[in-house]
Motif scaffolding. Structure first.
Motif, PDB file in Angstrom:
ATOM      1  N   ARG A 237       0.899  -1.288  -0.031  1.00 49.08           N
ATOM      2  CA  ARG A 237      -0.051  -0.126  -0.120  1.00 49.08           C
ATOM      3  C   ARG A 237       0.927   1.270  -0.092  1.00 49.08           C
ATOM      4  O   ARG A 237       2.169   1.091   0.611  1.00 49.08           O
ATOM      5  CB  ARG A 237      -1.028  -0.089   1.084  1.00 49.08           C
TER       6      ARG A 237
ATOM      7  N   HIS B 192       9.955 -11.207   6.413  1.00 47.96           N
ATOM      8  CA  HIS B 192       8.594 -10.478   6.417  1.00 47.96           C
ATOM      9  C   HIS B 192       7.588 -11.309   7.183  1.00 47.96           C
ATOM     10  O   HIS B 192       6.967 -10.735   8.054  1.00 47.96           O
ATOM     11  CB  HIS B 192       8.356 -10.315   4.912  1.00 47.96           C
ATOM     12  N   ALA B 193       7.443 -12.422   6.892  1.00 50.05           N
ATOM     13  CA  ALA B 193       6.390 -13.179   7.715  1.00 50.05           C
ATOM     14  C   ALA B 193       6.651 -13.273   9.444  1.00 50.05           C
ATOM     15  O   ALA B 193       5.632 -12.951   9.989  1.00 50.05           O
ATOM     16  CB  ALA B 193       6.236 -14.608   6.978  1.00 50.05           C
TER      17      ALA B 193
ATOM     18  N   LEU C 296       5.338 -10.000  10.925  1.00 51.60           N
ATOM     19  CA  LEU C 296       4.189  -9.807  10.997  1.00 51.60           C
ATOM     20  C   LEU C 296       3.549 -10.445  11.967  1.00 51.60           C
ATOM     21  O   LEU C 296       2.403 -10.016  12.346  1.00 51.60           O
ATOM     22  CB  LEU C 296       3.510 -10.451   9.695  1.00 51.60           C
TER      23      LEU C 296
ATOM     24  N   ARG D 237       4.952  -1.384   8.896  1.00 48.85           N
ATOM     25  CA  ARG D 237       4.575  -2.970   8.807  1.00 48.85           C
ATOM     26  C   ARG D 237       3.130  -2.923   8.122  1.00 48.85           C
ATOM     27  O   ARG D 237       2.830  -3.591   7.235  1.00 48.85           O
ATOM     28  CB  ARG D 237       4.896  -3.477   9.891  1.00 48.85           C
ATOM     29  N   SER D 238       2.281  -1.853   8.558  1.00 54.01           N
ATOM     30  CA  SER D 238       0.924  -2.111   8.002  1.00 54.01           C
ATOM     31  C   SER D 238       0.852  -1.931   6.561  1.00 54.01           C
ATOM     32  O   SER D 238       0.143  -2.241   5.995  1.00 54.01           O
ATOM     33  CB  SER D 238       0.138  -0.863   8.871  1.00 54.01           C
TER      34      SER D 238
ATOM     35  N   THR E 174       2.669  -3.062   4.435  1.00 54.29           N
ATOM     36  CA  THR E 174       3.334  -4.021   3.787  1.00 54.29           C
ATOM     37  C   THR E 174       2.278  -5.242   3.446  1.00 54.29           C
ATOM     38  O   THR E 174       2.489  -6.134   2.591  1.00 54.29           O
ATOM     39  CB  THR E 174       4.696  -4.517   4.186  1.00 54.29           C
ATOM     40  N   ILE E 175       1.133  -4.993   3.864  1.00 55.20           N
ATOM     41  CA  ILE E 175       0.016  -6.166   3.855  1.00 55.20           C
ATOM     42  C   ILE E 175      -0.963  -5.402   2.491  1.00 55.20           C
ATOM     43  O   ILE E 175      -1.585  -4.513   2.745  1.00 55.20           O
ATOM     44  CB  ILE E 175      -0.583  -6.085   5.195  1.00 55.20           C
TER      45      ILE E 175
ATOM     46  N   PRO F 292      -5.083  -9.935   0.225  1.00 54.04           N
ATOM     47  CA  PRO F 292      -3.973 -10.670   0.862  1.00 54.04           C
ATOM     48  C   PRO F 292      -4.130 -12.206   0.062  1.00 54.04           C
ATOM     49  O   PRO F 292      -3.270 -13.061   0.407  1.00 54.04           O
ATOM     50  CB  PRO F 292      -4.180 -10.885   2.155  1.00 54.04           C
TER      51      PRO F 292
ATOM     52  N   LEU G  24       2.215 -12.386   0.375  1.00 58.63           N
ATOM     53  CA  LEU G  24       3.242 -11.349   0.626  1.00 58.63           C
ATOM     54  C   LEU G  24       3.591 -11.038  -0.733  1.00 58.63           C
ATOM     55  O   LEU G  24       4.170 -12.079  -1.603  1.00 58.63           O
ATOM     56  CB  LEU G  24       3.945 -11.500   1.615  1.00 58.63           C
TER      57      LEU G  24
ATOM     58  N   ASN H  81       6.634 -16.985  -0.738  1.00 60.23           N
ATOM     59  CA  ASN H  81       5.663 -17.097   0.026  1.00 60.23           C
ATOM     60  C   ASN H  81       5.683 -18.865   0.630  1.00 60.23           C
ATOM     61  O   ASN H  81       5.311 -19.106   1.551  1.00 60.23           O
ATOM     62  CB  ASN H  81       4.475 -16.925  -0.906  1.00 60.23           C
TER      63      ASN H  81
END
Length: 342
Positions: free
Chosen positions: A113, A246-247, A250, A284-285, A287-288, A292, A296, A337
């Motif tokens: 975003r 990344h995961a 989160l 972080r917010s 990157t979602i 979804p 990612l 992913n």
């Protein structure tokens, strides 16, 4: 030589970070690679620092050096000159570079975003972008992703740079605050991190960006097409480690470890724990993805087209690329992913 931004000793310039942070494996057994980011912030590149700290890059046989240089343009120059293997440029600068035959490719959508916005002082009379006609918009760099984003927004409002408004490169943090206080700029094209820093420094600002521009994803991971063609194992290894980082970040169960890794990456950011935590949440917010379902790092083709249309309309590139689809790929996000889900 790369055009490095001046920064404090907290930045990991020319330091093999994986070894320095004590990750798994021995540095002498690992392949040394370089990642370049367009600002000194560890938080803005948090999956990298988490993957370093958790040993995910070492698991893939990689010893990652992190360097900060001045904006997306410099990141792309470093990649094309062979001075780095991976970087984090914005989509606008990457499309513009490809129009000049720089064969860089985005492989992971980090800021799914928009992580940019046009901000004005809290007490400013300016309420919307249309009221920036005849005004000066400050930017952190001359050719970074924040410039392309702001130009895109202003083009959408029917305004052209140099005729209806002007950009002024003022830097970020303290220099941006000073530019506001001295009346040099009326607004500032800022990243999520930049806005948080301004507010922390007592320069309260508010975002006036139209909501529809939230779909314009921001900086992502890029490498050169030659690297993908000739060193695919490296790109796959990077993608697996990055997506795992990344995961991991989160998951709020890992929060304490994540913030420690980020403080190791940039101790200055870690000095104020409350600010570090709030800034991490904000970054972080972004990157979602709003959708979804693809996991990612996924790129929506239609927004790439919108980015290109905006660059053409704003005069940043002379015309559409011959093959816009060559500027990005989702194949490595899929690989990442899969690794992150195990």
């Amino acid at each position: 030589m790369m055009n490095r931004r001046t920064f404090t000793a907290s930045l990991l310039s020319a330091v093999p970070v994986a070894g320095a942070l004590g990750t798994k494996g021995f540095a002498q057994d690992l392949r040394k690679i370089t990642f370049v980011q367009p600002s000194p912030s560890a938080i803005n590149s948090f999956p990298v620092f988490v993957a370093i700290g958790e040993g995910y890059f070492a698991d893939e046989g990689l010893d990652v050096t992190v360097e900060a240089i001045n904006g997306s343009g410099a990141v792309l120059q470093a990649l094309s000159a062979g001075q780095a293997h991976f970087g984090r440029p914005g989509p606008g600068p990457l499309i513009a570079a490809r129009s000049r035959d720089v064969d860089a490719v985005h492989i992971y959508n980090v800021a799914a975003r928009s992580n940019f916005g046009i901000a004005v002082p809290e007490d400013s009379d300016i309420q919307n972008v249309e009221e920036l006609r005849g005004k000066v918009i400050g930017t952190g760099t001359a050719d970074g992703a924040e410039v392309g984003f702001a130009r895109n927004v202003m083009t959408g409002a029917g305004m052209k740079e140099g005729e209806d408004y002007t950009f002024l490169t003022v830097g970020d943090g303290g220099p941006a605050t000073a530019a506001f206080l001295n009346g040099e700029i009326d607004a500032y094209s800022a990243s999520t991190a930049d806005t948080a820093i301004l507010n922390q420094r007592g320069m309260a600002v508010r975002d006036i960006t139209p909501a529809e521009f939230g779909r314009f994803f921001g900086n992502g991971i890029a490498t050169m097409a030659d690297t993908i063609a000739n060193d695919r194992e490296l790109v796959e290894a990077w993608s697996r480690a990055f997506a795992r980082g990344h995961a991991f970040a989160l998951d709020d169960a890992n929060r304490e470890d994540v913030l420690k890794h980020l403080a190791d990456g940039n101790p200055q950011e870690g000095e104020d724990k409350e600010f570090q935590s709030a800034l991490f949440d904000a970054v972080r917010s972004k990157t979602i993805a709003a959708d979804p379902s693809n996991g990612l790092g996924w790129y929506p083709a239609e927004v790439w087209q919108e980015w290109q249309d905006a660059l053409v309309a704003g005069g940043e590139i002379p015309g559409p690329l011959d093959d816009l689809s060559a500027a990005w790929t989702n194949e490595f996000a899929a690989i990442g992913n899969e690794a992150a889900s195990k």
